[in-house]
Design a protein around this motif. Structure first.
Motif, PDB file in Angstrom:
ATOM      1  N   GLN A 189      86.326  64.298  77.677  1.00 54.88           N
ATOM      2  CA  GLN A 189      86.080  63.448  76.802  1.00 54.88           C
ATOM      3  C   GLN A 189      86.588  61.990  77.055  1.00 54.88           C
TER       4      GLN A 189
ATOM      5  N   SER B  15      90.599  76.021  79.445  1.00 55.32           N
ATOM      6  CA  SER B  15      91.144  74.667  79.198  1.00 55.32           C
ATOM      7  C   SER B  15      92.354  74.082  79.789  1.00 55.32           C
TER       8      SER B  15
ATOM      9  N   ARG C 212      87.401  58.499  75.232  1.00 56.94           N
ATOM     10  CA  ARG C 212      87.653  57.605  74.143  1.00 56.94           C
ATOM     11  C   ARG C 212      87.876  56.247  74.605  1.00 56.94           C
TER      12      ARG C 212
ATOM     13  N   ASP D  79      82.436  57.144  71.798  1.00 59.37           N
ATOM     14  CA  ASP D  79      83.137  58.092  72.876  1.00 59.37           C
ATOM     15  C   ASP D  79      81.944  58.828  73.439  1.00 59.37           C
TER      16      ASP D  79
ATOM     17  N   ARG E  27      90.488  63.135  77.324  1.00 57.99           N
ATOM     18  CA  ARG E  27      90.912  64.152  76.705  1.00 57.99           C
ATOM     19  C   ARG E  27      90.147  65.422  77.270  1.00 57.99           C
ATOM     20  N   TYR E  28      90.433  66.893  77.229  1.00 57.14           N
ATOM     21  CA  TYR E  28      89.910  67.773  77.880  1.00 57.14           C
ATOM     22  C   TYR E  28      89.852  68.831  76.831  1.00 57.14           C
TER      23      TYR E  28
ATOM     24  N   PHE F  61      88.421  68.569  71.843  1.00 55.93           N
ATOM     25  CA  PHE F  61      89.120  68.004  73.060  1.00 55.93           C
ATOM     26  C   PHE F  61      90.581  67.816  72.500  1.00 55.93           C
ATOM     27  N   ALA F  62      91.417  68.983  72.705  1.00 53.98           N
ATOM     28  CA  ALA F  62      92.582  68.970  71.927  1.00 53.98           C
ATOM     29  C   ALA F  62      93.704  68.760  72.937  1.00 53.98           C
ATOM     30  N   HIS F  63      93.354  68.380  74.355  1.00 50.39           N
ATOM     31  CA  HIS F  63      94.539  68.063  75.157  1.00 50.39           C
ATOM     32  C   HIS F  63      94.202  67.083  76.029  1.00 50.39           C
ATOM     33  N   GLU F  64      95.408  66.176  76.233  1.00 46.57           N
ATOM     34  CA  GLU F  64      95.442  64.593  76.614  1.00 46.57           C
ATOM     35  C   GLU F  64      95.573  64.858  78.038  1.00 46.57           C
TER      36      GLU F  64
ATOM     37  N   HIS G 265      81.407  62.543  76.013  1.00 52.68           N
ATOM     38  CA  HIS G 265      82.000  63.877  76.715  1.00 52.68           C
ATOM     39  C   HIS G 265      80.931  64.576  77.385  1.00 52.68           C
TER      40      HIS G 265
END
Length: 396
Positions: free
Chosen positions: A330, A153, A332, A345, A323-324, A314-317, A347
């Motif tokens: 991903q 991640s 958006r 969206d 997002r990643y 996809f918790a990380h900007e 991914h």
């Protein structure tokens, strides 16, 4: 500015330019298209891109709708700038960081099999010499804290040899531009981060995209599976799925037989410098093979629903609207631009050379492309937006 950080701005700028074209133009652009008109419009757009962009010799694009089994494939241009040989829909190309999704998929399989946990420390498989100096922050070595999940991640804190800042010498891409026949081993790439870079932070504290982290994951896989990474991909993905045109690139030079891939206008497709990727994205493939892989992943043939959910969390900007998760990105689009508020969206896998394999879960549409230029990564996503707008107008 890092190449990856240009995408959001570029898409926003492109959409604003479209809006400024005026209401009458937009009404015309929103009229329904017959299949023939759609094919002609995409072909024209891709050809215009190749004709107007000096760093491109070809453009490949595939759209597949799983709901109605509708496939559209496009190839324009030539294999290389100095060639008259036309690019084909089945031309092989270097897929850059698209390979990260394949590596993450293999780890998902190992988790499903009970062989590993994503909470396992990478030091279980990599020795002190391999990890030395890569995770030292303020005099404290955090290597023992780094987990497989953090590397997947991009939250391990390790530097990024590919585009990260350096403490001495020239950035790696500048070295490649100056000498495209440089040859890199995984050990060389780790040494570059160890000797010329600083970690982004302590493990788990931040998101920092890192190709160095994926080199470590590739080495860990080789220890877990006790075979070369190229063989792991063959055994777990390419052979079972019938991806006969895909392989990890291990031979470099004039006989590579792949489409042009340019950096600052320099074609690297037949140069040793393509060894710079390895487990970070050294897979050669085709659009058809990537469609096969993408469908198998999304349809549950490769990993469990739990592992796929982890990959797509996809918790990380990375940037606004981008997002990643774990080996997957991903987009958006409503966050990329308010003018795209209704665009769903996507991914999947994205590479810095204008290559991607993306999926829309709301429509079950797949978008796969290769533009083959590190100078075109931003515009490749702009092309995706415009072709999606065309596809939305296609009559059933």
């Amino acid at each position: 500015m890092r190449r990856r950080a240009k995408i959001a701005w570029g898409v926003t700028g492109g959409v604003v330019a479209l809006a400024l074209a005026g209401v009458g133009t937009l009404m015309f652009l929103n009229r329904p298209l017959s299949p023939e008109e759609f094919e002609q419009a995409v072909e024209k757009q891709l050809r215009a891109a190749v004709d107007s962009e000096p760093t491109l010799s070809s453009a490949l694009f595939t759209i597949y709708s799983a709901r109605n089994d509708q496939l559209h494939e496009f190839a324009v241009g030539t294999t290389h700038a100095d060639s008259d040989e036309p690019a084909q829909i089945d031309s092989r190309y270097h897929s850059a960081s698209v390979g990260k999704t394949m590596l993450a998929t293999v780890f998902g399989q190992l988790v499903d099999e009970g062989t590993v946990s994503l909470d396992d420390p990478v030091s279980t498989w990599l020795d002190d010499a391999t990890l030395a100096g890569l995770f030292v922050v303020n005099g404290t070595d955090h290597a023992a804290e780094v987990t497989l999940g953090q590397l997947l991640s991009h939250t391990s804190g390790v530097a990024d040899y590919f585009e990260g800042p350096v403490t001495s010498g020239h950035p790696l891409l500048a070295q490649i531009t100056a000498n495209p026949d440089l040859r890199f081993t995984p050990t060389d790439l780790l040494a570059y981060s160890r000797d010329r870079q600083q970690p982004a932070g302590v493990p788990g504290a931040q998101f920092a995209y890192s190709d160095t982290g994926y080199i470590l994951l590739g080495l860990a896989l080789e220890q877990i599976e006790q075979k070369p990474y190229a063989q792991i991909l063959d055994d777990r993905l390419f052979t079972p799925l019938g991806m006969t045109d895909s392989e990890l690139m291990t031979e470099f030079g004039a006989a590579s037989g792949i489409l042009s891939l340019t950096l600052d206008g320099l074609d690297l497709s037949d140069r040793n410098a393509l060894s710079v990727d390895w487990a970070g994205g050294g897979v050669v493939t085709t659009m058809r093979d990537l469609l096969t892989f993408s469908r198998a992943l999304q349809e549950g043939e490769l990993v469990s629903s739990e592992s796929l959910a982890a990959m797509t969390n996809f918790a990380h900007e990375m940037d606004p609207g981008i997002r990643y998760g774990q080996g997957m990105m991903q987009f958006r689009f409503s966050e990329l631009s308010p003018l795209l508020f209704s665009m769903t969206d996507l991914h999947g896998a994205v590479g810095a050379s204008g290559t991607f394999a993306l999926y829309d879960p709301s429509s079950e549409n797949y978008y796969i492309a290769n533009f083959g230029s590190l100078d075109y990564a931003q515009k490749a996503i702009e092309q995706l937006v415009e072709i999606r707008l065309l596809f939305d107008r296609l009559q059933p």
